[in-house]
Design an enzyme around this catalytic site. Structure first.
Site, PDB file in Angstrom:
ATOM      1  N   GLU A  33      53.501  32.980  28.393  1.00  0.00           N
ATOM      2  CA  GLU A  33      52.693  33.948  27.637  1.00  0.00           C
ATOM      3  C   GLU A  33      53.567  34.427  26.471  1.00  0.00           C
ATOM      4  O   GLU A  33      53.980  35.580  26.404  1.00  0.00           O
ATOM      5  CB  GLU A  33      52.304  35.133  28.551  1.00  0.00           C
ATOM      6  CG  GLU A  33      51.272  36.075  27.940  1.00  0.00           C
ATOM      7  CD  GLU A  33      50.990  37.301  28.835  1.00  0.00           C
ATOM      8  OE1 GLU A  33      51.663  37.475  29.867  1.00  0.00           O
ATOM      9  OE2 GLU A  33      50.097  38.094  28.475  1.00  0.00           O
ATOM     10  N   HIS A  40      48.195  32.144  32.246  1.00  0.00           N
ATOM     11  CA  HIS A  40      48.172  31.932  30.792  1.00  0.00           C
ATOM     12  C   HIS A  40      48.599  30.514  30.397  1.00  0.00           C
ATOM     13  O   HIS A  40      47.810  29.746  29.897  1.00  0.00           O
ATOM     14  CB  HIS A  40      49.021  32.967  30.029  1.00  0.00           C
ATOM     15  CG  HIS A  40      48.476  34.355  30.139  1.00  0.00           C
ATOM     16  ND1 HIS A  40      47.301  34.730  29.552  1.00  0.00           N
ATOM     17  CD2 HIS A  40      48.946  35.442  30.804  1.00  0.00           C
ATOM     18  CE1 HIS A  40      47.072  36.014  29.845  1.00  0.00           C
ATOM     19  NE2 HIS A  40      48.039  36.455  30.608  1.00  0.00           N
TER      20      HIS A  40
HETATM   21 ZN   LIG Z   1      48.062  38.873  33.537  1.00  0.00          ZN
END
Ligand SMILES: [Zn+2]
Ligand SMILES: *[C@@H]1O[C@H](CO)[C@@H](O)[C@H](O)[C@H]1NC(C)=O
Ligand SMILES: *[C@@H]1O[C@H](CO)[C@@H](O)[C@H](O)[C@H]1NC(C)=O
Ligand SMILES: *[C@@H]1O[C@H](CO)[C@@H](O)[C@H](O)[C@H]1NC(C)=O
Ligand SMILES: *[C@@H]1O[C@H](CO)[C@@H](O)[C@H](O)[C@H]1NC(C)=O
Ligand SMILES: *[C@@H]1O[C@H](CO)[C@@H](O)[C@H](O)[C@H]1NC(C)=O
Ligand SMILES: *[C@@H]1O[C@H](CO)[C@@H](O)[C@H](O)[C@H]1NC(C)=O
Length: 513
Positions: A361, A386
């Site tokens: 991320e 992510h």
């Molecule tokens: Zn999260």
């Protein structure tokens, strides 16, 4: 430029006739080559191999008509919600016909959510802060803390905060309560009219994001609110046509009015009980599981203890506790590699503790944080939270795909937390094009002003997937959410049955529309 479909070829044809024909007879072979490429890309795409039933084809036609109309209009006005900041696009999105269809669509499961980012913050203001015995205090920086207590006022006073004030009394003394309640609402979300100005950089937006969690902590960890919050969260997702949730949960101490506190096991038990009560009234609802999570700022010795706690909780509650994760701002936290001695404990002890690690991320390519994706793979993470940076790691991507490990894509979160501005260039565009396994989720919808999964599905369907995403894409995403969940095989079977039934109804209604 047009929005695709058959017009794609049609637009090129006059050109070919004009330019190519006088010279040679290669028109046919160019068209053949083009069609061959189009077919290959169609098959590779997420959901591209699904064969729709006749009813589904009809529904798809209808859906795509709406979609094309909206995109054509957006190309004309140059106002396309996925390319705008969500805070400014939200109203436009909610007016969209496609959005209304997506809202009704059975979306399966929400697999990437955090414990206290689920419920519309309006409820916190209007319901929770109006309960008796709620105290508030104000810091010099303008942030707030809350605490329920009775008969004695809360102790000790919060560091750096004014003395505790009974909120009921405070409101009585105010000239304008609506104004005050609106200010509370602002404290509980990131929503603002001008996000680019308010949040100049990632540190600024993350700082506010973390502040929200500390602001609401005294509200949501009060035992009666804790129970109602879970129930309310299930209700909001259920109304959004989601039938099962997995929550990253910190399981911090829950407290009673007299100051008595509860441990993690109590919280897990409460999640279980509330989900069961909810399921009784909502027969098509399948419940929730927890991914015990700690923060990636703590040192490795603390995380060793957390990993052991996760192992113990999973042993005590095998159907409720799915595994472990590390959460918080990845760029400023410790790396997974730093935590290796903690994260290898289950393997060394021969205990199964599935990981559901947030990794990648980040926008900072080639940093030690960016390498979290390597370690998530090596640690056999069941899914990747992510995986935003995954395209920069082809070897990791190849191995993850071989092992069928999905990424959890949360587009609005990525945009609000400033990883990407225009969602048409979110990295998941490339993952969708090659059919990389993924699920869509909403991370902390309450703080972003979203609800359930629909806003994120809209961004994916309209922006990230582009004109090529159709009902197949949506069907694949919904079924993926069940397939890649931590449900047991028997639970998945039940979930698929329920989902198929509601999907058929959805298709039927869409055709009749
Ligand atoms: Zn999260
Ligand atoms: C808050 O909601 C609960 C149900 O979740 C309800 O029983 C209660 O009366 C509400 N309280 C207030 C102050 O609105
Ligand atoms: C209170 O504040 C709200 C919001 O700012 C405003 O709309 C309203 O007119 C105010 N009411 C009074 C009585 O001043
Ligand atoms: C939070 O609430 C306080 C008290 O009403 C207010 O002064 C402050 O501006 C609010 N914070 C935000 C970010 O709106
Ligand atoms: C980020 O933005 C905040 C708020 O505008 C500002 O105070 C801060 O200096 C910025 N941080 C950096 C590292 O530029
Ligand atoms: C790790 O953090 C805890 C809590 O902040 C602290 O008590 C402990 O001393 C730290 N351990 C090491 C080895 O730094
Ligand atoms: C990951 O899984 C592989 C294959 O099952 C196994 O050999 C390896 O030890 C696992 N790694 C860890 C860190 O548990």
């Amino acid at each position: 430029m047009s929005v695709g479909g058959p017009s794609r070829q049609a637009a090129l044809l006059p050109l070919l006739l004009a330019v190519v024909l006088p010279l040679s007879c290669s028109t046919i072979s160019i068209d053949e080559a083009r069609n061959e490429l189009i077919k290959r890309e169609k098959m590779a795409r997420l959901g591209g191999q699904l064969v729709l039933k006749e009813e589904e084809e009809q529904a798809n036609g209808k859906l795509m008509t709406f979609k094309k109309a909206e995109i054509t209009e957006a190309m004309r006005t140059q106002r396309f919600p996925p390319s705008m900041h969500f805070f400014q696009a939200k109203k436009l999105i909610e007016e969209s016909e496609v959005f209304h269809i997506l809202k009704k669509m059975p979306k399966g499961a929400a697999l990437h959510l955090h414990d206290f980012g689920m419920v519309d913050v309006d409820w916190l203001v209007k319901n929770v802060t109006y309960r008796p015995h709620c105290h508030i205090c104000f810091t010099a920086k303008g942030t707030l803390w809350f605490k329920f207590a009775h008969p004695t006022p809360p102790t000790p006073s919060q560091e750096g905060c004014s003395k505790w004030i009974l909120l009921e009394q405070y409101r009585k003394d105010l000239k304008n309560v609506t104004e005050f309640d609106n200010s509370l609402l602002k404290n509980f979300t990131l929503m603002t009219e001008n996000p680019e100005m308010t949040y100049a950089n990632q540190s600024a937006v993350w700082a506010r994001f973390e502040t929200i969690f500390t602001t609401i902590t005294g509200l949501v960890h009060y035992a009666p609110v804790f129970r109602d919050y879970i129930f309310q969260g299930l209700e909001e997702f259920y109304l959004d046509n989601v039938i099962y949730l997995e929550l990253r949960a910190k399981l911090s101490q829950v407290y009673e009015l007299n100051g008595e506190t509860h441990d993690e096991a109590w919280s897990v038990k409460t999640y279980k009980e509330v989900a069961e009560v909810f399921a009784k009234d909502h027969p098509d609802f399948l419940g929730l599981k927890l991914i015990y999570s700690d923060r990636r700022f703590k040192n490795v010795s603390v995380i060793k203890t957390s990993v052991k706690t996760a192992m113990a909780l999973r042993t005590s509650f095998p159907t409720m506790v799915a595994g472990f994760d590390l959460v918080g701002h990845e760029d400023t936290g410790h790396t997974l590699y730093y935590y290796r001695d903690a994260l290898l404990i289950p393997t060394l002890e021969g205990v199964k503790l599935p990981y559901f690690l947030h990794a990648g991320e980040t926008d900072w390519q080639g940093t030690s944080i960016d390498d979290n994706l390597l370690d998530a793979l090596i640690l056999n993470s069941t899914r990747i939270g992510h995986g935003f940076a995954l395209s920069k790691h082809p070897a990791v991507m190849e191995d993850l795909k071989k092992r069928d490990i999905p990424i959890e894509v949360c587009p609005i979160s990525n945009q609000v937390l400033k990883l990407v501005t225009d969602l048409r260039i979110h990295p998941a565009t490339a993952f969708m094009a090659v059919g990389y396994p993924m699920v869509i989720s909403s991370d902390d919808p309450a703080f972003f002003g979203a609800k359930g999964l629909t806003h994120d599905f809209y961004e994916v369907f309209m922006g990230i997937g582009g004109m090529d995403a159709d009902l197949r894409t949506l069907k694949q995403l919904a079924t993926n959410s069940i397939k890649y969940s931590a449900m047991l095989p028997t639970e998945k079977k039940t979930a698929m049955k329920i989902w198929e039934k509601t999907w058929d109804n959805f298709i039927h209604d869409l055709i009749k529309k």
